[in-house]
Design a protein around this motif. Structure first.
Motif, PDB file in Angstrom:
ATOM      1  N   GLY A   1       0.685  -1.282   0.133  1.00 48.99           N
ATOM      2  CA  GLY A   1      -0.035   0.164   0.097  1.00 48.99           C
ATOM      3  C   GLY A   1       0.973   1.037   0.116  1.00 48.99           C
ATOM      4  N   PRO A   2       0.241   2.293  -0.278  1.00 45.65           N
ATOM      5  CA  PRO A   2       1.021   3.721  -0.618  1.00 45.65           C
ATOM      6  C   PRO A   2       1.755   4.038   0.696  1.00 45.65           C
ATOM      7  CG  PRO A   2      -1.006   3.893  -1.589  1.00 45.65           C
ATOM      8  CD  PRO A   2      -1.129   2.302  -0.885  1.00 45.65           C
ATOM      9  N   SER A   3       1.076   3.951   1.662  1.00 42.27           N
ATOM     10  CA  SER A   3       1.408   4.495   3.369  1.00 42.27           C
ATOM     11  C   SER A   3       2.740   3.740   3.720  1.00 42.27           C
ATOM     12  CB  SER A   3       0.520   4.528   4.047  1.00 42.27           C
ATOM     13  OG  SER A   3       0.880   4.938   5.213  1.00 42.27           O
ATOM     14  N   THR A   4       2.689   2.599   3.675  1.00 39.09           N
ATOM     15  CA  THR A   4       3.815   1.704   4.190  1.00 39.09           C
ATOM     16  C   THR A   4       4.918   1.726   3.171  1.00 39.09           C
ATOM     17  OG1 THR A   4       2.491   0.148   5.255  1.00 39.09           O
ATOM     18  CG2 THR A   4       4.591  -0.446   4.653  1.00 39.09           C
ATOM     19  N   ALA A   5       4.741   1.998   1.859  1.00 44.45           N
ATOM     20  CA  ALA A   5       5.678   1.941   0.758  1.00 44.45           C
ATOM     21  C   ALA A   5       6.397   3.290   0.971  1.00 44.45           C
ATOM     22  CB  ALA A   5       4.986   1.861  -0.687  1.00 44.45           C
ATOM     23  N   LYS A   6       5.654   4.339   1.232  1.00 45.71           N
ATOM     24  CA  LYS A   6       6.275   5.725   1.531  1.00 45.71           C
ATOM     25  C   LYS A   6       7.220   5.755   2.934  1.00 45.71           C
ATOM     26  CE  LYS A   6       2.917   8.159  -0.827  1.00 45.71           C
ATOM     27  NZ  LYS A   6       1.531   9.267  -0.685  1.00 45.71           N
ATOM     28  N   TYR A   7       6.817   5.180   3.674  1.00 43.41           N
ATOM     29  CA  TYR A   7       7.483   4.868   5.159  1.00 43.41           C
ATOM     30  C   TYR A   7       8.801   4.202   4.989  1.00 43.41           C
ATOM     31  CZ  TYR A   7       9.005   3.287   9.959  1.00 43.41           C
ATOM     32  OH  TYR A   7       9.505   3.361  10.861  1.00 43.41           O
ATOM     33  N   LEU A   8       8.723   3.110   4.077  1.00 36.71           N
ATOM     34  CA  LEU A   8      10.141   2.364   3.967  1.00 36.71           C
ATOM     35  C   LEU A   8      11.047   3.272   2.995  1.00 36.71           C
ATOM     36  CD1 LEU A   8       8.510  -1.134   3.131  1.00 36.71           C
ATOM     37  CD2 LEU A   8       9.923  -0.376   5.149  1.00 36.71           C
ATOM     38  N   LEU A   9      10.339   4.032   2.000  1.00 27.88           N
ATOM     39  CA  LEU A   9      11.391   4.801   0.721  1.00 27.88           C
ATOM     40  C   LEU A   9      11.561   6.126   1.553  1.00 27.88           C
ATOM     41  CD1 LEU A   9       9.256   3.922  -2.229  1.00 27.88           C
ATOM     42  CD2 LEU A   9      11.661   3.302  -1.649  1.00 27.88           C
ATOM     43  N   PHE A  10      10.906   6.770   2.241  1.00 26.86           N
ATOM     44  CA  PHE A  10      11.009   8.145   2.807  1.00 26.86           C
ATOM     45  C   PHE A  10      12.387   7.933   3.820  1.00 26.86           C
ATOM     46  CE2 PHE A  10       6.883  10.312   1.932  1.00 26.86           C
ATOM     47  CZ  PHE A  10       7.071  10.203   0.757  1.00 26.86           C
ATOM     48  N   SER A  11      11.979   6.902   4.770  1.00 26.97           N
ATOM     49  CA  SER A  11      12.947   6.669   5.902  1.00 26.97           C
ATOM     50  C   SER A  11      14.235   5.726   5.846  1.00 26.97           C
ATOM     51  CB  SER A  11      12.217   6.340   7.076  1.00 26.97           C
ATOM     52  OG  SER A  11      11.858   5.025   7.018  1.00 26.97           O
ATOM     53  N   GLY A  12      13.977   4.959   4.863  1.00 27.81           N
ATOM     54  CA  GLY A  12      15.236   4.024   5.101  1.00 27.81           C
ATOM     55  C   GLY A  12      15.282   3.023   6.210  1.00 27.81           C
ATOM     56  N   GLU A  13      14.152   3.407   7.060  1.00 22.51           N
ATOM     57  CA  GLU A  13      14.310   2.521   8.438  1.00 22.51           C
ATOM     58  C   GLU A  13      13.875   0.894   8.075  1.00 22.51           C
ATOM     59  OE1 GLU A  13      14.933   3.776  11.614  1.00 22.51           O
ATOM     60  OE2 GLU A  13      15.992   5.170  10.192  1.00 22.51           O
ATOM     61  N   LEU A  14      14.267   0.066   8.823  1.00 20.32           N
ATOM     62  CA  LEU A  14      14.000  -1.261   8.834  1.00 20.32           C
ATOM     63  C   LEU A  14      12.779  -1.461   9.648  1.00 20.32           C
ATOM     64  CD1 LEU A  14      17.686  -3.026   9.470  1.00 20.32           C
ATOM     65  CD2 LEU A  14      16.550  -2.085   7.159  1.00 20.32           C
ATOM     66  N   ILE A  15      12.057  -2.546   9.156  1.00 19.15           N
ATOM     67  CA  ILE A  15      10.769  -3.255  10.204  1.00 19.15           C
ATOM     68  C   ILE A  15      11.291  -4.592  10.275  1.00 19.15           C
ATOM     69  CG2 ILE A  15       9.225  -1.271   8.895  1.00 19.15           C
ATOM     70  CD1 ILE A  15       8.231  -3.781   7.064  1.00 19.15           C
ATOM     71  N   ASP A  16      10.624  -4.995  11.357  1.00 15.12           N
ATOM     72  CA  ASP A  16      10.607  -6.575  11.730  1.00 15.12           C
ATOM     73  C   ASP A  16       9.609  -7.327  11.064  1.00 15.12           C
ATOM     74  OD1 ASP A  16       8.193  -5.828  12.923  1.00 15.12           O
ATOM     75  OD2 ASP A  16       8.961  -6.072  14.936  1.00 15.12           O
ATOM     76  N   THR A  17       9.731  -8.664  11.255  1.00 14.17           N
ATOM     77  CA  THR A  17       8.857  -9.624  10.774  1.00 14.17           C
ATOM     78  C   THR A  17       7.376  -9.372  11.030  1.00 14.17           C
ATOM     79  OG1 THR A  17       9.148 -11.254  12.242  1.00 14.17           O
ATOM     80  CG2 THR A  17      10.507 -11.449  10.345  1.00 14.17           C
ATOM     81  N   GLU A  18       7.213  -8.812  12.240  1.00 15.45           N
ATOM     82  CA  GLU A  18       5.665  -8.792  12.645  1.00 15.45           C
ATOM     83  C   GLU A  18       5.122  -7.572  11.756  1.00 15.45           C
ATOM     84  OE1 GLU A  18       2.354  -6.985  14.406  1.00 15.45           O
ATOM     85  OE2 GLU A  18       4.138  -6.023  14.416  1.00 15.45           O
ATOM     86  N   ARG A  19       5.507  -6.664  11.785  1.00  7.40           N
ATOM     87  CA  ARG A  19       5.098  -5.503  10.815  1.00  7.40           C
ATOM     88  C   ARG A  19       5.052  -6.024   9.385  1.00  7.40           C
ATOM     89  NH1 ARG A  19       6.536   1.015  11.282  1.00  7.40           N
ATOM     90  NH2 ARG A  19       5.035   1.623   9.740  1.00  7.40           N
ATOM     91  N   ALA A  20       6.317  -6.622   8.784  1.00 11.24           N
ATOM     92  CA  ALA A  20       6.113  -6.935   7.395  1.00 11.24           C
ATOM     93  C   ALA A  20       5.148  -7.876   7.049  1.00 11.24           C
ATOM     94  CB  ALA A  20       7.458  -7.684   7.293  1.00 11.24           C
ATOM     95  N   LEU A  21       4.555  -8.733   8.033  1.00 11.71           N
ATOM     96  CA  LEU A  21       3.618  -9.750   7.871  1.00 11.71           C
ATOM     97  C   LEU A  21       2.212  -8.894   7.831  1.00 11.71           C
ATOM     98  CD1 LEU A  21       2.413 -12.759   7.774  1.00 11.71           C
ATOM     99  CD2 LEU A  21       2.439 -12.511  10.159  1.00 11.71           C
ATOM    100  N   ARG A  22       2.101  -8.038   8.900  1.00 12.27           N
ATOM    101  CA  ARG A  22       0.773  -7.188   9.127  1.00 12.27           C
ATOM    102  C   ARG A  22       0.435  -6.426   7.731  1.00 12.27           C
ATOM    103  NH1 ARG A  22       2.301  -4.327  13.108  1.00 12.27           N
ATOM    104  NH2 ARG A  22       2.468  -2.456  12.129  1.00 12.27           N
ATOM    105  N   THR A  23       1.752  -5.838   6.935  1.00 15.03           N
ATOM    106  CA  THR A  23       1.405  -4.785   5.850  1.00 15.03           C
ATOM    107  C   THR A  23       1.384  -5.589   4.518  1.00 15.03           C
ATOM    108  OG1 THR A  23       3.640  -4.522   6.096  1.00 15.03           O
ATOM    109  CG2 THR A  23       2.688  -2.975   7.217  1.00 15.03           C
TER     110      THR A  23
END
Length: 250
Positions: A151-173
């Motif tokens: 989705g657009p929001s999570t894609a922007k979060y990842l691309l704008f910040s460059g921050e890492l996310i864990d498996t729980e959030r990766a599964l949820r999104t």
């Protein structure tokens, strides 16, 4: 220090091709030569009638830490373009693909995982897309693929910040499809790909095409279903309570 040469390893066992990203000295970072090797290797595997599914994974305890950044300063080393070509070749692979992710799945590694049909991850894996840390423009095709997954929001979060996310959030999104306990990823992927290899390639190939947005070939696929005999075989096998013997191949 591990001085193993960076390479893409591959094996074919029981209908499943396994491609291993191997550059252990740099957490399996992709060199320019490795990016260049992806399309040719996938073309060979796609043409192998023995291959019915493909697994992409990393050597040892990590998937892929992205592009080998040290090589980006070399003249003529256009890794972003090479990465997109590799990604597109993986997305276009005509048989089911599964990314089996342990450890870091970052940058170009996440780009490759996103190009697979499905992503299974081990608990503790980390995901991130980091061009904003380097001033690199992420390709439009890669961005659209990411948006379609998360989705657009999570894609922007990842691309704008460059921050890492864990498996729980990766599964949820929606970035990953399953999360497995430590030590269970290989077993689960092997079991699942055996299931994929036993199913109708006709169904799978049509589904991949339709899911990618091509909807103008319904008639073609209906003709293939009739001519191949796979539908008749599937129904007969169900009624006779036996495993089907599908014959249509990509």
């Amino acid at each position: 220090m591990d001085r193993t040469e960076p390479e893409l390893k591959h094996t074919v066992t029981d209908g499943v091709a396994t491609v291993v990203i191997s550059n252990p000295a740099k957490r399996n970072a992709m060199t320019a030569a490795m990016w260049q090797a992806v399309p040719e290797l996938l073309e060979r595997l796609a043409g192998d009638a023995a291959v019915r599914a493909l697994v992409l994974t990393g050597d040892g305890g990590t998937f892929c830490a992205g592009a080998d950044i040290s090589s980006l300063r070399r003249p003529g080393d256009d890794q972003p373009t090479l990465a997109v070509r590799a990604e597109e070749a993986l997305a276009a692979f005509p048989k089911p693909t599964v990314a089996a992710v342990r450890g870091y799945c970052v940058g170009g590694g996440c780009q490759l995982a996103a190009a697979c049909d499905l992503r299974f991850a081990e608990e503790g894996a980390s995901f991130g897309i980091t061009p904003s840390k380097l001033g690199i423009v992420y390709a439009s095709s890669s961005t659209r693929r990411l948006v379609s997954l998360v989705g657009p929001s999570t894609a922007k979060y990842l691309l704008f910040s460059g921050e890492l996310i864990d498996t729980e959030r990766a599964l949820r999104t929606g970035l990953v499809d399953e999360v497995l306990p430590q030590g269970m990823l290989g077993k689960r992927v092997a079991e699942f790909t055996r299931v994929l290899a036993s199913r109708s390639q006709l169904t799978q190939a049509a589904a991949k095409e339709f899911a990618a947005g091509r909807t103008d070939r319904d008639g073609y696929w209906a003709e293939q279903a009739g001519a191949s005999g796979d539908t008749a075989e599937g129904v007969a096998a169900f009624l006779e309570r036996r495993a089907p013997r599908f014959t249509w191949t990509v």
